[in-house]
Each structure stands twice: as C-alpha cells, then as structure tokens.
Scaffold this motif. Sequence first.
Motif, PDB file in Angstrom:
ATOM      1  N   ARG A 112      86.442  72.860  47.546  1.00  0.00           N
ATOM      2  CA  ARG A 112      87.440  71.974  48.160  1.00  0.00           C
ATOM      3  C   ARG A 112      86.964  71.543  49.542  1.00  0.00           C
ATOM      4  O   ARG A 112      86.694  72.370  50.409  1.00  0.00           O
ATOM      5  N   ASP A 113      86.850  70.249  49.711  1.00  0.00           N
ATOM      6  CA  ASP A 113      86.496  69.644  50.997  1.00  0.00           C
ATOM      7  C   ASP A 113      85.216  70.222  51.600  1.00  0.00           C
ATOM      8  O   ASP A 113      85.061  70.269  52.819  1.00  0.00           O
ATOM      9  N   GLN A 120      95.860  64.645  42.730  1.00  0.00           N
ATOM     10  CA  GLN A 120      94.992  64.566  43.910  1.00  0.00           C
ATOM     11  C   GLN A 120      94.110  63.318  43.855  1.00  0.00           C
ATOM     12  O   GLN A 120      93.942  62.628  44.852  1.00  0.00           O
ATOM     13  N   VAL A 126      87.591  63.375  43.126  1.00  0.00           N
ATOM     14  CA  VAL A 126      87.584  64.518  42.211  1.00  0.00           C
ATOM     15  C   VAL A 126      86.492  64.295  41.171  1.00  0.00           C
ATOM     16  O   VAL A 126      86.473  63.274  40.484  1.00  0.00           O
ATOM     17  N   ALA A 159      93.471  69.990  48.938  1.00  0.00           N
ATOM     18  CA  ALA A 159      92.328  69.120  49.246  1.00  0.00           C
ATOM     19  C   ALA A 159      92.775  67.860  49.978  1.00  0.00           C
ATOM     20  O   ALA A 159      93.800  67.267  49.656  1.00  0.00           O
ATOM     21  N   ARG A 160      91.965  67.456  50.931  1.00  0.00           N
ATOM     22  CA  ARG A 160      92.239  66.223  51.673  1.00  0.00           C
ATOM     23  C   ARG A 160      91.220  65.132  51.341  1.00  0.00           C
ATOM     24  O   ARG A 160      91.522  63.959  51.421  1.00  0.00           O
ATOM     25  N   GLU A 161      89.990  65.556  50.984  1.00  0.00           N
ATOM     26  CA  GLU A 161      88.931  64.573  50.753  1.00  0.00           C
ATOM     27  C   GLU A 161      88.256  64.700  49.395  1.00  0.00           C
ATOM     28  O   GLU A 161      87.932  63.697  48.769  1.00  0.00           O
ATOM     29  N   GLN A 162      87.993  65.940  48.949  1.00  0.00           N
ATOM     30  CA  GLN A 162      87.151  66.092  47.763  1.00  0.00           C
ATOM     31  C   GLN A 162      87.439  67.408  47.037  1.00  0.00           C
ATOM     32  O   GLN A 162      87.670  68.435  47.661  1.00  0.00           O
ATOM     33  N   VAL A 163      87.385  67.347  45.703  1.00  0.00           N
ATOM     34  CA  VAL A 163      87.445  68.536  44.853  1.00  0.00           C
ATOM     35  C   VAL A 163      86.308  68.410  43.842  1.00  0.00           C
ATOM     36  O   VAL A 163      86.233  67.430  43.102  1.00  0.00           O
ATOM     37  N   ILE A 172      93.551  73.482  44.821  1.00  0.00           N
ATOM     38  CA  ILE A 172      93.382  72.077  44.427  1.00  0.00           C
ATOM     39  C   ILE A 172      94.305  71.164  45.234  1.00  0.00           C
ATOM     40  O   ILE A 172      93.880  70.141  45.773  1.00  0.00           O
ATOM     41  N   VAL A 231      91.865  61.436  46.805  1.00  0.00           N
ATOM     42  CA  VAL A 231      90.904  62.533  46.918  1.00  0.00           C
ATOM     43  C   VAL A 231      89.818  62.310  45.861  1.00  0.00           C
ATOM     44  O   VAL A 231      90.127  62.026  44.699  1.00  0.00           O
TER      45      VAL A 231
END
Length: 191
Positions: A156-157, A119, A126, A96-100, A93, A124
């Motif tokens: 993740r991402d 996050q 989520v 993550a840099r962009e999306q979870v 978790i 990010v």
Amino acid sequence: LGATASRTDEDVLLCHGKMMIVDRRTLYVHGYNFNRKDIERSRSLGVATQQSDLVAEAPRLFQADFDRKIYTPGLDRFVVSPLNSRASLVELIEGAREQVLIYDSRLSDNQMQRAIESQAMKGVEVRVIGKVEKDLRDVAVRRFGEERLHVRAIVRDGQRVFIGSQSLRRAELEGRGGIGVIFDDRKGGGE
C-alpha cells in the motif's frame, strides 16, 4: 536436541500458516510452504522481522496452537485467519491514498473485491498480479507467467506491506488458519 510436535485445535479446519520464531528475536513469515516445489519452482515471498511487537505476539499464537487452546489476537498487524484477517486486510486496502499492488493467485472474496474496486474508482492505482474472479472497474490485472504463483502480498502506497499465507478468498480469510504480518517500511519492518 529433541522436538515435540502438536496439531492445532479443532476450530482450525486446516493450518495454512508458515511461521518460524528464532530465539524469540526474529520472526519469519512466509507465503510459501517449506518444500522443494514452492522454494524452487514458485514465485513467493517471505519476511524476517525483529519488530518487538510482532516477535512478542507470534509465540502467543504458537503456544495456543501447540496447547490446543483458543488464541485471542493482541495485535492487528499480526494477521491470523479467521480471527482478524478480514478486518486487518480491508483496513490495509481502504487506507490507500495512491496505490495498491497485490499478488494473489485466486482473489475471489466479494468484500475484498468491492474494497479493491472502490479504491480504484476513487483514483487509487490498483494492480493485481494473479487471478481475480470478477472484472473489476479500473483495476489492472495481469496473470503471472508460466511459473506457479504462491505468494500473497499487498503493498500500500509503497510503504505498508502485508505478506502471509492468506489469499483474498473467503476460505482463507474465514477458516484456514493462515498467518501474515503487516509492517510499515518507514519503521524498518523488513529488517
């Protein structure tokens, strides 16, 4: 063909993992139980992989459980509750840099909720399908329709994925004998 059955060691309160190893070549890990209700009337996922490190690690756990001996994880991507699940999933978790994206019917563990909210507050995206115990800032939560949700998954991402039997709640992270895998799609994890 004969079959031998054995139960797990006393240190595991409940064996909640769903795993199958075929010919020491393919590892199957599922979020669902092998029963009609879960297979026909629940939303869940499973993964089949031939990644050599995961396929090699799974029989070690199986043999330790079969012999009722202590298992020591040799691979962070092979997620076993209560041994390495919390650390492995928090790392997933927090990386993550962009999306979870999370499927979880009962997300209630305080540390996991803090990591998820942190996050989201960093920008990010989520999103959770299921149920979250607390209202988390900047986290989109949607209940799953009428069908039973029996999947535990984190994406993740769009590249790194967890599928397993551990819900993000304390009981399943710290004591239920869950099994999961984390794989990176760029390496062909879901072969």
